[in-house]
Design a protein around this motif. Structure first.
Motif, PDB file in Angstrom:
ATOM      1  N   SER A  68      70.041  41.356  60.628  1.00 51.41           N
ATOM      2  CA  SER A  68      69.059  42.428  60.489  1.00 51.41           C
ATOM      3  C   SER A  68      68.170  42.441  61.724  1.00 51.41           C
ATOM      4  N   LEU A  69      67.948  43.641  62.245  1.00 52.82           N
ATOM      5  CA  LEU A  69      67.173  43.777  63.482  1.00 52.82           C
ATOM      6  C   LEU A  69      66.641  45.202  63.577  1.00 52.82           C
ATOM      7  N   ASP A  70      65.369  45.337  63.935  1.00 51.77           N
ATOM      8  CA  ASP A  70      64.775  46.637  64.231  1.00 51.77           C
ATOM      9  C   ASP A  70      64.338  46.652  65.687  1.00 51.77           C
ATOM     10  N   VAL A  71      64.607  47.761  66.360  1.00 50.15           N
ATOM     11  CA  VAL A  71      64.193  47.943  67.753  1.00 50.15           C
ATOM     12  C   VAL A  71      63.373  49.221  67.815  1.00 50.15           C
ATOM     13  N   ALA A  72      62.141  49.117  68.257  1.00 46.49           N
ATOM     14  CA  ALA A  72      61.238  50.266  68.300  1.00 46.49           C
ATOM     15  C   ALA A  72      61.567  51.180  69.473  1.00 46.49           C
ATOM     16  N   ASP A  73      61.165  52.433  69.369  1.00 47.44           N
ATOM     17  CA  ASP A  73      61.356  53.374  70.464  1.00 47.44           C
ATOM     18  C   ASP A  73      60.662  52.853  71.726  1.00 47.44           C
ATOM     19  N   GLY A  74      61.386  52.856  72.831  1.00 49.39           N
ATOM     20  CA  GLY A  74      60.830  52.430  74.102  1.00 49.39           C
ATOM     21  C   GLY A  74      60.777  50.933  74.302  1.00 49.39           C
ATOM     22  N   GLU A  75      61.266  50.155  73.342  1.00 50.27           N
ATOM     23  CA  GLU A  75      61.226  48.702  73.447  1.00 50.27           C
ATOM     24  C   GLU A  75      62.426  48.199  74.246  1.00 50.27           C
ATOM     25  N   PHE A  76      62.225  47.113  74.990  1.00 52.01           N
ATOM     26  CA  PHE A  76      63.299  46.459  75.736  1.00 52.01           C
ATOM     27  C   PHE A  76      63.576  45.128  75.042  1.00 52.01           C
ATOM     28  N   VAL A  77      64.706  45.052  74.340  1.00 54.32           N
ATOM     29  CA  VAL A  77      65.073  43.854  73.588  1.00 54.32           C
ATOM     30  C   VAL A  77      66.277  43.210  74.251  1.00 54.32           C
ATOM     31  N   THR A  78      66.174  41.926  74.549  1.00 58.94           N
ATOM     32  CA  THR A  78      67.302  41.179  75.094  1.00 58.94           C
ATOM     33  C   THR A  78      67.943  40.353  73.980  1.00 58.94           C
ATOM     34  N   VAL A  79      69.269  40.295  74.003  1.00 55.31           N
ATOM     35  CA  VAL A  79      70.045  39.545  73.010  1.00 55.31           C
ATOM     36  C   VAL A  79      70.776  38.438  73.752  1.00 55.31           C
ATOM     37  N   LEU A  80      70.490  37.219  73.367  1.00 53.66           N
ATOM     38  CA  LEU A  80      70.933  36.047  74.110  1.00 53.66           C
ATOM     39  C   LEU A  80      71.748  35.128  73.210  1.00 53.66           C
ATOM     40  N   GLY A  81      72.783  34.527  73.773  1.00 53.63           N
ATOM     41  CA  GLY A  81      73.557  33.566  73.003  1.00 53.63           C
ATOM     42  C   GLY A  81      74.786  33.122  73.764  1.00 53.63           C
ATOM     43  N   PRO A  82      75.451  32.057  73.311  1.00 56.48           N
ATOM     44  CA  PRO A  82      76.644  31.557  73.996  1.00 56.48           C
ATOM     45  C   PRO A  82      77.832  32.501  73.818  1.00 56.48           C
ATOM     46  N   SER A  83      78.861  32.284  74.614  1.00 53.25           N
ATOM     47  CA  SER A  83      80.075  33.092  74.503  1.00 53.25           C
ATOM     48  C   SER A  83      80.658  32.972  73.098  1.00 53.25           C
ATOM     49  N   GLY A 128      62.812  41.178  78.877  1.00 53.08           N
ATOM     50  CA  GLY A 128      62.545  41.643  77.527  1.00 53.08           C
ATOM     51  C   GLY A 128      61.086  41.713  77.114  1.00 53.08           C
ATOM     52  N   ASP A 129      60.796  42.681  76.230  1.00 42.70           N
ATOM     53  CA  ASP A 129      59.582  42.623  75.413  1.00 42.70           C
ATOM     54  C   ASP A 129      59.771  41.566  74.331  1.00 42.70           C
ATOM     55  N   ARG A 130      61.028  41.461  73.908  1.00 43.43           N
ATOM     56  CA  ARG A 130      61.387  40.533  72.835  1.00 43.43           C
ATOM     57  C   ARG A 130      62.770  39.985  73.121  1.00 43.43           C
ATOM     58  N   CYS A 131      62.957  38.710  72.833  1.00 42.05           N
ATOM     59  CA  CYS A 131      64.237  38.041  73.046  1.00 42.05           C
ATOM     60  C   CYS A 131      64.783  37.602  71.691  1.00 42.05           C
ATOM     61  N   VAL A 132      65.995  38.042  71.383  1.00 37.11           N
ATOM     62  CA  VAL A 132      66.664  37.722  70.123  1.00 37.11           C
ATOM     63  C   VAL A 132      67.785  36.737  70.422  1.00 37.11           C
ATOM     64  N   VAL A 133      67.778  35.595  69.746  1.00 35.74           N
ATOM     65  CA  VAL A 133      68.773  34.546  69.974  1.00 35.74           C
ATOM     66  C   VAL A 133      69.821  34.607  68.871  1.00 35.74           C
TER      67      VAL A 133
END
Length: 258
Positions: free
Chosen positions: A21-36, A196-201
């Motif tokens: 579950s994930l919400d991304v707001a309008d104009g937000e820069f969200v980075t998604v990080l994780g291993p291969s 990112g504004d926010r980093c999601v792992v």
């Protein structure tokens, strides 16, 4: 706004994502990080309508991703630039807009190429451009489409470290000027923090609370971090103590979950 609710994606017996579950707001820069192999690209492709949820729901401004895609509200930038080799830089930039049935805007395309440092290369074909220049064309193409949302899958993954840093600064400047909603997948912790504004792992490590998890444990969001660094950001951020502390915090989350 992008909304992902209880998303699971499976390919036969292989579970790629579970209960995301994930919400991304309008104009937000969200980075998604994780291993291969943790499912972060599957998450991005599902948001973009390129994969179908097994369970759960994904919407873009309340619509299914395939509707947003058909309306040219989603722009993609992949690790491979996917430029058409027989077309010039400016023709590649305008191509998607024409395919989407929008009026051509060659002057707008020229302005975008100029702002990405490609003034004078409008007529060059991809074979005449460096890797970083090709990615600049691909980014300009996605912005020129007029999409509200940019989905970026490791677009700097094939570039050397210096060029990656330069491109990171460039993409932030373009984002600041156009204020698109961005979901950006990366392997790089410093890149994720800087952008990112926010980093999601995301992790594919087995969940001890889920008896169905085995060697092919699905990807799950295991941590989220608000990036507490002032904007605008430039190269000077990389050497700051605050940046180092943020990078260390995210790295700990990655290693603790692994």
């Amino acid at each position: 706004m992008i909304s992902v609710e209880n998303l699971s994606v499976s390919y036969g017996d292989l579970r790629a994502l579970a209960d995301v579950s994930l919400d991304v707001a309008d104009g937000e820069f969200v980075t998604v990080l994780g291993p291969s192999g943790c499912g972060k690209t599957t998450l991005l492709r599902t948001i973009g309508g390129l994969e179908v949820p097994t369970t759960g729901e994904v919407t873009v401004d309340g619509d299914p991703p395939e509707v947003a895609q058909a309306d040219a509200r989603l722009g993609f930038v992949f690790q491979e630039h996917t430029l058409l080799p027989w077309k010039s830089a400016i023709e590649n930039v305008t191509f998607l807009r024409r395919m989407a049935g929008k009026d051509p805007d060659p002057e707008g395309a020229r302005d975008l190429l100029a702002t990405t440092g490609l003034d004078g290369f409008e007529d060059a074909r991809p074979g005449e451009l460096s890797g970083g220049m090709k990615q600049r064309v691909a980014i300009a193409r996605a912005i020129h489409l007029g999409a509200d949302v940019l989905l970026m899958d490791e677009p700097f993954g094939e570039l050397d470290e210096i060029t990656r840093d330069e491109m990171s600064v460039e993409i932030l400047r373009l984002w600041r000027e156009n204020r698109k909603t961005v979901v950006f997948v990366t392997h790089s912790v410093p890149e994720a923090v800087f952008l990112g504004d926010r980093c999601v792992v995301v992790s594919g490590a087995a969940d001890p609370a889920d008896p169905t998890d085995g060697d092919d444990a699905p990807g799950r969001i295991v941590a989220e971090f608000e990036v507490d660094l002032p904007r605008p950001r430039d190269e000077s951020v990389f050497g700051s103590e605050a940046f180092g502390a943020q990078v260390a915090r995210v790295r700990r989350a990655l290693h603790d979950d692994a």
